[in-house]
Design an enzyme around this catalytic site. Structure first.
Site, PDB file in Angstrom:
ATOM      1  CD  GLU A  84      49.739 107.588  37.314  1.00 33.34           C
ATOM      2  OE1 GLU A  84      49.710 108.831  37.355  1.00 33.34           O
ATOM      3  OE2 GLU A  84      48.708 106.895  37.245  1.00 33.34           O
TER       4      GLU A  84
ATOM      5  CB  CYS B 193      54.237 114.791  38.937  1.00 36.94           C
ATOM      6  SG  CYS B 193      52.985 114.191  40.074  1.00 36.94           S
TER       7      CYS B 193
HETATM    8  P1  NAD Z   1      63.109 108.899  36.262  1.00 34.67           P
HETATM    9  O1  NAD Z   1      62.318 108.508  35.079  1.00 34.67           O
HETATM   10  O2  NAD Z   1      64.490 109.377  36.083  1.00 34.67           O
HETATM   11  O3  NAD Z   1      63.188 107.681  37.306  1.00 34.67           O
HETATM   12  C1  NAD Z   1      62.043 107.007  37.763  1.00 34.67           C
HETATM   13  C2  NAD Z   1      62.414 105.584  38.090  1.00 34.67           C
HETATM   14  O4  NAD Z   1      62.798 104.914  36.891  1.00 34.67           O
HETATM   15  C3  NAD Z   1      63.570 105.413  39.061  1.00 34.67           C
HETATM   16  O5  NAD Z   1      63.263 104.376  39.972  1.00 34.67           O
HETATM   17  C4  NAD Z   1      64.723 105.022  38.163  1.00 34.67           C
HETATM   18  O6  NAD Z   1      65.707 104.232  38.807  1.00 34.67           O
HETATM   19  C5  NAD Z   1      64.025 104.210  37.105  1.00 34.67           C
HETATM   20  N1  NAD Z   1      64.763 104.147  35.844  1.00 34.67           N
HETATM   21  C6  NAD Z   1      65.704 104.984  35.365  1.00 34.67           C
HETATM   22  N2  NAD Z   1      66.123 104.593  34.146  1.00 34.67           N
HETATM   23  C7  NAD Z   1      65.420 103.484  33.837  1.00 34.67           C
HETATM   24  C8  NAD Z   1      65.371 102.629  32.696  1.00 34.67           C
HETATM   25  N3  NAD Z   1      66.150 102.833  31.635  1.00 34.67           N
HETATM   26  N4  NAD Z   1      64.481 101.624  32.710  1.00 34.67           N
HETATM   27  C9  NAD Z   1      63.671 101.419  33.769  1.00 34.67           C
HETATM   28  N5  NAD Z   1      63.680 102.190  34.889  1.00 34.67           N
HETATM   29  C10 NAD Z   1      64.544 103.205  34.918  1.00 34.67           C
HETATM   30  O7  NAD Z   1      62.191 109.975  36.976  1.00 34.67           O
HETATM   31  P2  NAD Z   1      62.533 110.868  38.219  1.00 34.67           P
HETATM   32  O8  NAD Z   1      63.524 111.912  37.831  1.00 34.67           O
HETATM   33  O9  NAD Z   1      62.820 110.010  39.400  1.00 34.67           O
HETATM   34  O10 NAD Z   1      61.116 111.568  38.478  1.00 34.67           O
HETATM   35  C11 NAD Z   1      60.764 112.792  37.963  1.00 34.67           C
HETATM   36  C12 NAD Z   1      59.732 112.660  36.872  1.00 34.67           C
HETATM   37  O11 NAD Z   1      58.640 111.878  37.319  1.00 34.67           O
HETATM   38  C13 NAD Z   1      59.133 113.989  36.467  1.00 34.67           C
HETATM   39  O12 NAD Z   1      58.994 114.020  35.075  1.00 34.67           O
HETATM   40  C14 NAD Z   1      57.762 113.982  37.127  1.00 34.67           C
HETATM   41  O13 NAD Z   1      56.797 114.791  36.525  1.00 34.67           O
HETATM   42  C15 NAD Z   1      57.407 112.542  37.052  1.00 34.67           C
HETATM   43  N6  NAD Z   1      56.440 112.210  38.069  1.00 34.67           N
HETATM   44  C16 NAD Z   1      55.185 111.855  37.686  1.00 34.67           C
HETATM   45  C17 NAD Z   1      54.246 111.572  38.655  1.00 34.67           C
HETATM   46  C18 NAD Z   1      52.847 111.159  38.299  1.00 34.67           C
HETATM   47  O14 NAD Z   1      52.138 110.728  39.191  1.00 34.67           O
HETATM   48  N7  NAD Z   1      52.421 111.251  37.060  1.00 34.67           N
HETATM   49  C19 NAD Z   1      54.586 111.643  39.994  1.00 34.67           C
HETATM   50  C20 NAD Z   1      55.875 112.014  40.330  1.00 34.67           C
HETATM   51  C21 NAD Z   1      56.809 112.279  39.359  1.00 34.67           C
END
Ligand code: NAD
Length: 473
Positions: free
Chosen positions: A219, A253
């Site tokens: 997502e 998002c």
């Molecule tokens: P992010 O990708 O930085 O982090 C998301 C999660 O991934 C966190 O729990 C983080 O600790 C973990 N993470 C970070 N690095 C990792 C790695 N190398 N391997 C595995 N896990 C890792 O995202 P964010 O900044 O928390 O969220 C914002 C983004 O999420 C935006 O792009 C937004 O559009 C998207 N988003 C999408 C939806 C959807 O439903 N499609 C909903 C909300 C947010």
């Protein structure tokens, strides 16, 4: 990696083993138990609503309780109630037809729980985006480990203690930690991995899952456009877009990322959107209803995007505000940018904040071409009073979901699968789609002791010829 993180990684490997072993002792959690599990999720939301909203507000620096109740806590309660209501229908084994040549026999599709699933959640709706996938996993009869975002530690810690009270550790558990823990978490051999977050990290997660051939739902984010057509009145368009964009200060998002409006109308539409923001948040920075930016990094990133557009000569519209108070509260006032350059950060990166470019288009086809030239967005919003015109826009574009004359709320319709496509993700959830994400549809063909297919085995004879002739016709 810190010592604490290394310990956490060891602990989570043990928890996975414990959950896998518990799953093997109860591969088919009975419906009554699943319903009770869903009730416990709804109850913990109801009983701890204030604490959850406070934790989220602490993590953001400020978030109105009303936003957290409607978009996170009540959302999960409704999601759990919907799953409970439809569970017996969703769990039913489906019967399918059997071709004449394979008769007699019966063919069915069982809906079996996949097993132990991993859920990785982001910071922007830190409760809902962990708990709604959990609802789907629990409804499907799975066990789950959740890894929340390190950017929202108060919510993560609270979720961990609330779920520990409601569930045994070998059923549902929360693992806290930063990217190192996240990375190790996504390398675990789950039966399904469900990731919500940025496209950039999504790529790494997909690779980690591929190593173990773990099925994965992604997502992700992206730039969700709102196309306003000449047929749609400006006032209602501004009201709808302004609401969706400035809810949670644009850290959504599916928030409209940018607007495509008929050439010549950009500034008037932009001013109308700013007027909406002024009405909703009269005090802008000091208004408690207006959410702060989650971290200094994102605050600086958004300001840099605005300044880059300003330096390129784009017009910036903002309501009157106290700039010092806004900075002290880590808030960015509602901002509209008229026609920033197409190669600016505002038009090339997901904005994820209260900054809205409004771009002019000459022909509707040029607007749909612009959308088609970029990654498929998570959502596409169309403002049109003409159904044929709206359908033409949908025919000429692709996106995860669509709102016609509305935004954000398509994700609240429980029976609409929610998810992206291509750059905005893969797979979906909510309602039955969520149940199916964590379910293996297992095909079963059952016959009696004797079946005419045996007559098709060598040495080939008349029966084989008759059947082969029929199959080839
Ligand atoms: P992010 O990708 O930085 O982090 C998301 C999660 O991934 C966190 O729990 C983080 O600790 C973990 N993470 C970070 N690095 C990792 C790695 N190398 N391997 C595995 N896990 C890792 O995202 P964010 O900044 O928390 O969220 C914002 C983004 O999420 C935006 O792009 C937004 O559009 C998207 N988003 C999408 C939806 C959807 O439903 N499609 C909903 C909300 C947010």
């Amino acid at each position: 990696m810190s010592e604490a993180e290394a310990k956490q990684i060891e602990r989570m490997k043990g928890l996975l083993a414990a959950q896998q072993s518990a799953f093997r002792t109860e591969r088919h959690r009975p419906i009554d138990k699943r319903k009770a599990d869903l009730d416990r999720i709804a109850d913990l939301c109801r009983k701890n609503a204030d604490a959850i909203a406070e934790a989220i507000s602490k993590d953001f620096g400020n978030r109105a309780k009303q936003e957290s109740v409607i978009a996170e806590i009540a959302f999960v309660i409704q999601d759990a109630a919907h799953a409970k209501k439809h569970l017996s229908k969703w769990m039913k084994t489906r019967k399918v037809g059997v071709p004449m040549t394979l008769m007699p026999g019966s063919a069915t599709i069982r809906r079996d729980p996949k097993g132990v699933v991993g859920i990785v959640s982001p910071w922007n709706y830190p409760f809902q985006l962990a708990m709604a996938p959990l609802v789907a996993a629990i409804a499907a009869g799975c066990r789950a480990m959740i890894k929340p975002s390190e950017y929202t530690p108060a919510t993560g810690d609270l979720m961990k203690s609330l779920l520990a009270e409601a569930f045994e550790e070998d059923h549902v558990t929360v693992i806290t930690g930063g990217p190192a823990v996240g990375e190790a978490f996504t390398k675990l051999k789950f039966d399904h991995l469900f990731y919500t977050g940025s496209t950039q990290v999504g790529r790494l997660v997909a690779k980690a899952a591929a190593e173990n051939l773990v099925p994965v739902t992604l997502e992700l984010g992206g730039k969700s456009p709102a196309i306003v057509t000449p047929s749609y009145p400006q006032g209602p368009a501004a009201k709808s877009i302004g609401w969706g964009k400035f809810f949670n200060a644009g850290q959504t998002c599916v928030a409209p990322d940018y607007v495509l409006a008929p050439k010549g109308s950009e500034k008037a539409l932009g001013e109308a959107i700013i007027a909406v923001a002024q009405h909703e948040f009269p005090e802008a920075a000091s208004d408690d209803a207006y959410t702060a930016i989650v971290s200094d990094r994102h605050y600086e990133r958004l300001n840099a995007m605005i300044e880059e557009a300003r330096a390129a000569g784009a017009e910036i519209l903002q309501p009157e505000h106290d700039a010092q108070a806004a900075q002290a509260a880590r808030k960015i006032p509602p901002t509209v940018v008229i026609n920033p350059p197409e190669d600016s950060r505002l038009m090339t990166e997901e904005i994820f904040g209260p900054v809205l470019p409004v771009m002019g288009y000459t022909e509707l086809d040029a607007a749909t071409d612009y959308v088609g030239d970029h990654d498929h967005p998570l959502a596409l919003y169309v403002y049109s009073t003409d159904k044929t015109e709206a359908n033409r826009i949908l025919d000429n574009t692709m996106s995860g979901g669509v709102g016609v004359n509305i935004n954000l709320l398509h994700l609240s319709v429980p029976d609409l699968p929610f998810g992206g496509i291509g750059g905005s993700g893969q797979g979906s959830y909510h309602g039955e789609a969520g149940f199916l994400t964590f379910t293996h549809e297992r095909s079963v063909f059952r016959t009696g002791k004797w079946h005419p297919s045996r007559l098709l085995a060598p040495p080939y004879g008349k029966m084989y010829e008759t059947v082969a002739e029929k199959q080839m016709s």
